[in-house]
Enzyme design. Structure first.
Site, PDB file in Angstrom:
ATOM      1  N   ARG A 145      -6.192  -5.239   0.180  1.00  0.00           N
ATOM      2  CA  ARG A 145      -5.277  -6.256  -0.347  1.00  0.00           C
ATOM      3  C   ARG A 145      -5.659  -7.616   0.183  1.00  0.00           C
ATOM      4  O   ARG A 145      -5.762  -7.820   1.386  1.00  0.00           O
ATOM      5  CB  ARG A 145      -3.842  -5.975   0.071  1.00  0.00           C
ATOM      6  CG  ARG A 145      -3.281  -4.834  -0.709  1.00  0.00           C
ATOM      7  CD  ARG A 145      -1.803  -4.732  -0.535  1.00  0.00           C
ATOM      8  NE  ARG A 145      -1.442  -3.381  -0.904  1.00  0.00           N
ATOM      9  CZ  ARG A 145      -0.299  -2.809  -0.608  1.00  0.00           C
ATOM     10  NH1 ARG A 145       0.617  -3.487   0.069  1.00  0.00           N
ATOM     11  NH2 ARG A 145      -0.044  -1.578  -0.987  1.00  0.00           N
ATOM     12  N   SER A 189       0.920  -3.668  -4.756  1.00  0.00           N
ATOM     13  CA  SER A 189       2.245  -3.065  -4.575  1.00  0.00           C
ATOM     14  C   SER A 189       3.385  -4.087  -4.632  1.00  0.00           C
ATOM     15  O   SER A 189       3.647  -4.673  -5.666  1.00  0.00           O
ATOM     16  CB  SER A 189       2.242  -2.290  -3.259  1.00  0.00           C
ATOM     17  OG  SER A 189       3.426  -1.589  -3.100  1.00  0.00           O
ATOM     18  N   HIS A 190       4.020  -4.315  -3.487  1.00  0.00           N
ATOM     19  CA  HIS A 190       5.205  -5.168  -3.425  1.00  0.00           C
ATOM     20  C   HIS A 190       4.856  -6.601  -3.033  1.00  0.00           C
ATOM     21  O   HIS A 190       5.747  -7.423  -2.861  1.00  0.00           O
ATOM     22  CB  HIS A 190       6.172  -4.576  -2.400  1.00  0.00           C
ATOM     23  CG  HIS A 190       5.467  -4.249  -1.116  1.00  0.00           C
ATOM     24  ND1 HIS A 190       4.633  -3.160  -0.992  1.00  0.00           N
ATOM     25  CD2 HIS A 190       5.420  -4.893   0.059  1.00  0.00           C
ATOM     26  CE1 HIS A 190       4.112  -3.142   0.225  1.00  0.00           C
ATOM     27  NE2 HIS A 190       4.568  -4.185   0.889  1.00  0.00           N
ATOM     28  N   ASP A 233       9.397  -1.475  -6.954  1.00  0.00           N
ATOM     29  CA  ASP A 233       8.431  -2.526  -6.625  1.00  0.00           C
ATOM     30  C   ASP A 233       7.424  -2.705  -7.760  1.00  0.00           C
ATOM     31  O   ASP A 233       7.510  -2.042  -8.797  1.00  0.00           O
ATOM     32  CB  ASP A 233       7.749  -2.253  -5.277  1.00  0.00           C
ATOM     33  CG  ASP A 233       6.766  -1.101  -5.341  1.00  0.00           C
ATOM     34  OD1 ASP A 233       6.916  -0.248  -6.234  1.00  0.00           O
ATOM     35  OD2 ASP A 233       5.861  -1.057  -4.490  1.00  0.00           O
ATOM     36  N   ASP A 260       4.343  -1.825  -8.431  1.00  0.00           N
ATOM     37  CA  ASP A 260       3.575  -0.705  -8.989  1.00  0.00           C
ATOM     38  C   ASP A 260       4.399   0.568  -9.139  1.00  0.00           C
ATOM     39  O   ASP A 260       3.856   1.617  -9.487  1.00  0.00           O
ATOM     40  CB  ASP A 260       2.328  -0.433  -8.137  1.00  0.00           C
ATOM     41  CG  ASP A 260       2.664  -0.002  -6.724  1.00  0.00           C
ATOM     42  OD1 ASP A 260       3.682  -0.468  -6.181  1.00  0.00           O
ATOM     43  OD2 ASP A 260       1.910   0.816  -6.158  1.00  0.00           O
ATOM     44  N   ASP A 298       6.098   2.591  -7.027  1.00  0.00           N
ATOM     45  CA  ASP A 298       6.208   3.728  -6.111  1.00  0.00           C
ATOM     46  C   ASP A 298       7.391   3.598  -5.155  1.00  0.00           C
ATOM     47  O   ASP A 298       7.804   4.576  -4.546  1.00  0.00           O
ATOM     48  CB  ASP A 298       4.884   4.012  -5.370  1.00  0.00           C
ATOM     49  CG  ASP A 298       4.341   2.808  -4.634  1.00  0.00           C
ATOM     50  OD1 ASP A 298       4.952   1.726  -4.709  1.00  0.00           O
ATOM     51  OD2 ASP A 298       3.282   2.953  -3.984  1.00  0.00           O
ATOM     52  N   ARG A 299       7.949   2.390  -5.004  1.00  0.00           N
ATOM     53  CA  ARG A 299       9.105   2.222  -4.107  1.00  0.00           C
ATOM     54  C   ARG A 299      10.417   2.208  -4.883  1.00  0.00           C
ATOM     55  O   ARG A 299      10.427   1.835  -6.062  1.00  0.00           O
ATOM     56  CB  ARG A 299       9.006   0.903  -3.352  1.00  0.00           C
ATOM     57  CG  ARG A 299       7.856   0.852  -2.400  1.00  0.00           C
ATOM     58  CD  ARG A 299       7.875  -0.441  -1.616  1.00  0.00           C
ATOM     59  NE  ARG A 299       6.845  -0.381  -0.590  1.00  0.00           N
ATOM     60  CZ  ARG A 299       6.809  -1.135   0.488  1.00  0.00           C
ATOM     61  NH1 ARG A 299       7.737  -2.044   0.690  1.00  0.00           N
ATOM     62  NH2 ARG A 299       5.840  -1.007   1.370  1.00  0.00           N
ATOM     63  N   LYS A 323       4.244   8.266  -3.625  1.00  0.00           N
ATOM     64  CA  LYS A 323       5.693   8.137  -3.707  1.00  0.00           C
ATOM     65  C   LYS A 323       6.028   7.679  -5.120  1.00  0.00           C
ATOM     66  O   LYS A 323       5.179   7.131  -5.814  1.00  0.00           O
ATOM     67  CB  LYS A 323       6.218   7.186  -2.646  1.00  0.00           C
ATOM     68  CG  LYS A 323       5.561   5.818  -2.614  1.00  0.00           C
ATOM     69  CD  LYS A 323       5.982   5.081  -1.357  1.00  0.00           C
ATOM     70  CE  LYS A 323       5.356   3.706  -1.266  1.00  0.00           C
ATOM     71  NZ  LYS A 323       4.259   3.651  -0.292  1.00  0.00           N
TER      72      LYS A 323
HETATM   73  C1  G1P Z   1       3.847  -0.611   4.363  1.00  0.00           C
HETATM   74  C2  G1P Z   1       4.918   0.365   4.779  1.00  0.00           C
HETATM   75  C3  G1P Z   1       4.404   1.785   4.662  1.00  0.00           C
HETATM   76  C4  G1P Z   1       3.894   2.036   3.250  1.00  0.00           C
HETATM   77  C5  G1P Z   1       2.884   0.970   2.861  1.00  0.00           C
HETATM   78  C6  G1P Z   1       2.465   1.089   1.400  1.00  0.00           C
HETATM   79  O1  G1P Z   1       2.739  -0.512   5.216  1.00  0.00           O
HETATM   80  O2  G1P Z   1       5.360   0.109   6.090  1.00  0.00           O
HETATM   81  O3  G1P Z   1       5.428   2.681   5.000  1.00  0.00           O
HETATM   82  O4  G1P Z   1       3.299   3.297   3.157  1.00  0.00           O
HETATM   83  O5  G1P Z   1       3.443  -0.328   3.051  1.00  0.00           O
HETATM   84  O6  G1P Z   1       3.561   0.974   0.528  1.00  0.00           O
HETATM   85  P1  G1P Z   1       2.485  -1.524   6.448  1.00  0.00           P
HETATM   86  O7  G1P Z   1       2.491  -2.906   5.874  1.00  0.00           O
HETATM   87  O8  G1P Z   1       3.646  -1.342   7.373  1.00  0.00           O
HETATM   88  O9  G1P Z   1       1.180  -1.089   7.037  1.00  0.00           O
HETATM   89 ZN    ZN Z   2       4.156  -0.023  -4.205  1.00  0.00          ZN
END
Ligand code: G1P
Ligand code: ZN
Length: 563
Positions: A24, A118-119, A289, A291, A293-294, A390
């Site tokens: 990312r 993702s988010h 979110d 994509d 998955d959340r 997820k």
């Molecule tokens: C974060 C979340 C983790 C999740 C990941 C991807 O990762 O804490 O639980 O699996 O996003 O969605 P982190 O930024 O803490 O490494």
């Molecule tokens: Zn996501």
């Protein structure tokens, strides 16, 4: 037209290490540096598919964010040149992360490439991400992501087929001849296969009895897709299939910049949904979110279900879902920082419960080995072994199944759980975009502290609470299936009453460092169940700040996000 593959010379980059969930970076990092994307894709194809590349089939899709279309077209040309036989691609490049996982499994492909951050926010000034999933449908394990990183550090050429032009907007099959071999691009309806699967997993007739327009026992729902990829899935499932009124779904048109918002379903970034639910007209609210998955689950008056409790409630009630009636419930798992609420359910049902490092990739082996049915993370991730990611929409359908089956409200289900097991209060404080040096210094200090033999048994006080340190460590995990060891997954202070204070640095950020402080405290006094977790956990939060010197080192006096 006969096409030919070409080798293109390139120079390596030294910063293409995949994090918790793929690579990312800011969009500009991909866009403005020659071959940045090409290098990573070439390394992914070599490390992820390797010997199976020639003649392989792969899935490609993403959350619709800015730069996704360019990246999809680039991947098509590179896959053609690398000897891939067939790509399955969502229309316009759109596929939710859970849908990619499902398609990989359903069509038994050699894996897939997911284009998402993702988010993280999107748009020209936002983030972009690339992630590889293996043939089981799950995120690549560290052996593969480390190999990808190694290759990117010395890559000198990549393969592409510059003249190949595929149309990703039209559903159907296109074929090309590349160096004498047939290369097929199949554009799929982004939602069809996934929707069919959800109808197999859940009893839609039962869910209809509460959500359909004109239902006898109606539950007014509000689903917010936050302009992410779930929009089309939400429309097809909740309105077209389950008959919920059009007014039940909002923000369902995927946008390249998510409407300028942060597509993360939590109380801070999904504040719109919270505000709407607080009006008291809905019995259930959910958001996803970018994509898909959340998920975040809310009840009447925006009653907030922590993802930790959500996991425990689903664990308790899985039997009402046809999929689990068929497969049986094998076991549960949670990421280490996630609260122990699900462990209490596991104890009462006599099932195994695993504690794995942060990141969905750690659940895959347990699922493949038939040991795990349901798992979750405190970071708004809930899912099961129906796929290897997820799954936000799945989680909402699971919740609606439980609500329809029990005839209880969201709040009543939570109260039942707390009355039976006590309440595991949980909060996470994020300090985003902190300077890297002080964040690393803080972690180094904590790592030094936990090896000090004087720490165990030490007492910390704040307000009217005193805690005694029972365990201090940096979480390390040995995978029970392949015995691989993953170290340094978070500094933990576990108190004698099982309260926990955990520190880790995020592995998904694209710049600076994000410190995550996780706090868990357990209460078995019913008079306290309804209290605000920030109030109940205040003494532990203060102790965490005191022990880590977080404020002094980073200059931050307050978290940027509290969940
Ligand atoms: C974060 C979340 C983790 C999740 C990941 C991807 O990762 O804490 O639980 O699996 O996003 O969605 P982190 O930024 O803490 O490494
Ligand atoms: Zn996501």
């Amino acid at each position: 037209m006969a096409l030919t593959a070409q080798k293109v010379g390139t120079k390596p980059y030294d910063d293409q290490k995949p994090g918790t969930s793929g690579l990312r970076k800011a969009v500009k990092v991909y866009q403005n540096q020659p071959n940045y994307t090409e290098n990573f894709i070439q390394a992914t194809l070599i490390a992820g598919v390797g010997d199976r590349l020639k003649g392989s089939t792969l899935v490609v899709g993403g959350d619709g964010r800015f730069y996704g279309k360019e990246a999809t077209e680039l991947i098509i040309r590179m896959c053609a040149a690398n000897g891939v036989s067939k790509l399955l691609i969502g229309q316009n490049g759109l596929l939710s992360t859970p849908a990619v996982s499902y398609l990989i499994r359903k069509y038994q492909t050699q894996g897939g490439i997911i284009l998402t951050a993702s988010h993280n926010p999107g748009g020209p000034d936002g983030d972009f991400g690339i992630k590889f999933n293996t043939p089981n449908g799950g995120p690549a394990p560290e052996a593969i992501t480390n190999r990808i990183f190694e290759i990117t550090k010395s890559i000198s050429e990549y393969l592409t087929c510059p003249a190949l032009q595929a149309d990703i907007s039209t559903i159907g099959t296109q074929t090309f001849q590349v160096d004498g071999a047939t290369f097929t691009v199949e554009i799929l309806d982004s939602v069809a296969d996934y929707v069919t699967y959800m109808k197999e997993i859940f009893n839609f007739e039962s869910i209809k009895t509460i959500v359909a327009e004109g239902a006898v026992t109606p539950l007014k729902i509000l689903i917010n897709a936050m302009h992410g990829v779930t929009g089309p899935y939400v429309r097809r499932i909740f309105v077209d299939e389950l008959g919920a009124p059009e007014s039940s779904i909002i923000n369902c048109v995927p946008l390249q910049d998510f409407g300028g918002h942060h597509p993360d379903p939590n109380l801070t970034y999904a504040a719109d949904l919270v505000k709407e639910l607080k009006k008291g007209q809905h019995g259930f609210g959910a958001a996803f979110d970018g994509d898909g998955d959340r998920n975040m689950i809310l009840g009447h008056n925006a009653f907030f279900v922590t993802p930790c409790d959500s996991l425990a409630i689903l664990a308790q009630n899985l039997d009402c879902i046809p999929y689990f009636q068929k497969t049986g419930v094998k076991g549960y798992a949670r990421s280490m920082p996630t609260s122990g609420a699900v462990d209490r359910v596991a104890k009462s049902t006599g099932k195994e419960c695993f504690e794995v490092p942060t990141g969905w990739k750690f659940f895959g082996n347990l699922m493949d080995a038939g040991r795990l049915s349901l798992c979750g993370e405190e970071s708004f991730g809930t899912g099961s072994d129906h796929i290897r990611e997820k799954d936000g929409v799945w989680a909402v359908l699971a919740w609606l199944s439980v609500l329809a089956h029990t005839n209880k409200s969201v709040e009543e289900l939570l109260m039942d759980h707390w009355n039976k097991f006590g309440r595991n209060f949980f909060t996470r404080h994020d300090f985003e975009n902190v300077d890297t040096a002080p964040a690393n210094e803080m972690m180094a200090n904590l790592n030094a502290l936990i090896v000090d033999p004087a720490l165990v048994g030490k007492q910390y006080s704040s307000g009217d609470k005193t805690y005694t340190v029972a365990v201090a460590d940096n979480f390390s995990y040995t995978d029970p299936i392949d015995n691989s060891v993953t170290k340094g997954q978070g500094v933990r202070l576990i108190m004698s009453d099982d309260s926990r204070v955990i520190f880790r640095l995020s592995g998904t950020g694209s710049s600076g460092a994000t410190i995550r402080l996780y706090i868990e405290g357990y209460e078995s006094d019913p008079a306290k169940y309804g209290l605000d977790s920030q109030v109940v956990l205040k003494p532990l939060i203060d102790i965490a700040l005191q022990v880590s010197q977080l404020q002094e080192l980073t200059g931050r006096t307050a978290p940027t996000v509290i969940t």
